[in-house]
Scaffold this active site. Structure first.
Site, short mmCIF file in Angstrom:
data_model
loop_
_atom_site.label_atom_id
_atom_site.label_comp_id
_atom_site.label_asym_id
_atom_site.label_seq_id
_atom_site.Cartn_x
_atom_site.Cartn_y
_atom_site.Cartn_z
CE LYS A 28 -3.60 2.36 2.68
NZ LYS A 28 -4.49 2.27 3.85
CE LYS A 79 -6.42 2.11 -0.44
NZ LYS A 79 -6.99 2.24 0.89
ZN LIG Z 1 -5.62 3.78 8.34
#
Ligand SMILES: [Zn+2]
Length: 353
Positions: A224, A277
């Site tokens: 992420k 992500k």
């Molecule tokens: Zn968070």
């Protein structure tokens, strides 16, 4: 390249022969996009009425009963996977984000509502597991006491952040375990830790197992990046930060190989599925993670990616449905098994569901 040739060279070889007509094109399409691949994020609130999210047309914060009703409706059309995010009123926020493990928190009530509506056999519920929507400072965990401020001598430093307290990794792990157990108790099939704390998958696995939830799976937000494309989400989840940013725990998009470290750590700690992500601007990473591991891979088509498509379409600059499909197909083609996307209901329309 010798031995690599498929088909003949022009003028005998004419690839256009296989693009003649929709039946043949459909038959030869080797990337598929199905309703079963999609996970719809839902923002659930304590409130009584839906609140549209201005920067995400088509997305609203939903009271729990309406969220459960939407799950039932969409499940009937073939969309069967949902991930829940909570919107917390300011008076329920605190320094630790303790509302995350309260049974009456909207996410936990929504999970229970879906289960109590008898939908457990029809849908899979994911619970986003983080604290930024629950803390009064907006960071993804409890804060360490601020370090004493040193007088600054280097005047040339232009990108220095103001001194602010840092997220305390290991104390946050204990709270992640608490929140994961509360979500499992409420009926979550999958918990999805998104805070990028070191050791979070192992801590959550241990807490779930100790509490009698060995069957609850973990979808780790393993890879992420700190991204400007999360902007609209912060409005939707009311999870903006009061100070600082998340670059102290989310990944730096200028590093090409760091995902290997995060992926290896999460797999070693027992992640059942992993995620990249954002998605559409990180297709190289999606592709490489797909090659590097055997577990199912999810990609999160994030709020900013969604908002850009919507905004351009509102101006008449792109065809929304076609541009959305093309984007989601690209994510599948790169290797994602699952796509978390706000566009899931529109995709149902496109798939004729
Ligand atoms: Zn968070």
């Amino acid at each position: 390249m010798a031995g690599m040739q498929d088909g003949a060279a022009f003028p005998f070889g004419r690839p256009r022969r296989l693009r003649r007509g929709p039946v043949l094109r459909d038959a030869l399409a080797d990337v598929t996009l199905r309703a079963a691949d999609l996970i719809l994020p839902l923002f659930v609130t304590d409130g009584d009425t839906p609140r549209p999210v201005a920067s995400m047309p088509g997305v609203s914060q939903l009271p729990v009963p309406q969220a459960a009703a939407l799950v039932a409706e969409l499940a009937g059309r073939g969309l069967r996977q949902f991930i829940f995010f909570g919107v917390t009123p300011d008076d329920k926020k605190d320094a630790a984000g303790s509302y995350a493990w309260a049974p009456q928190a909207p996410v936990n009530r929504a999970l229970a509502a879906v289960r109590d509506a008898g939908l457990s056999a029809d849908v899979v519920t994911y619970a986003d597991l983080c604290f930024c929507e629950y803390t009064d400072h907006g960071h993804c965990g409890v804060l360490r006491a601020p370090a004493p401020v040193q007088p600054r001598v280097e005047r040339s430093e232009t990108r220095a952040s103001p001194p602010f307290p840092e997220v305390d990794n290991d104390r946050t792990l204990e709270n992640l375990g608490r929140a994961a157990v509360a979500q499992a108790r409420a009926g979550a099939d999958v918990v999805a830790p998104s805070g990028m704390m070191d050791g979070q998958v192992g801590a959550i696995r241990a807490a779930l197992d100790a509490a009698g939830f060995p069957h609850v799976a973990i979808l780790a937000y393993s890879v992420k990046y700190a991204s400007a494309l999360y902007g609209p989400f912060r409005e939707a989840g009311a999870g903006g930060m009061k100070f600082g940013d998340r670059r102290g725990y989310q990944m730096d998009y200028r590093r090409r190989r760091e995902w290997r470290t995060e992926l290896a750590a999460d797999l070693a700690q027992g992640a059942d599925m992993v995620m990249v992500k954002p998605a559409a601007t990180y297709l190289d990473i999606v592709y490489q993670v797909r090659q590097a591991c055997a577990v199912p891979l999810a990609a999160y088509h994030v709020s900013g990616e969604y908002a850009m498509l919507q905004a351009a379409a509102q101006r008449g600059w792109i065809d929304l449905q076609q541009a959305t499909l093309e984007t989601l197909y690209a994510i599948k083609r790169a290797g994602a098994d699952l796509i978390i996307t706000y566009s899931a209901p529109q995709v149902l329309d496109a798939l004729g569901a």
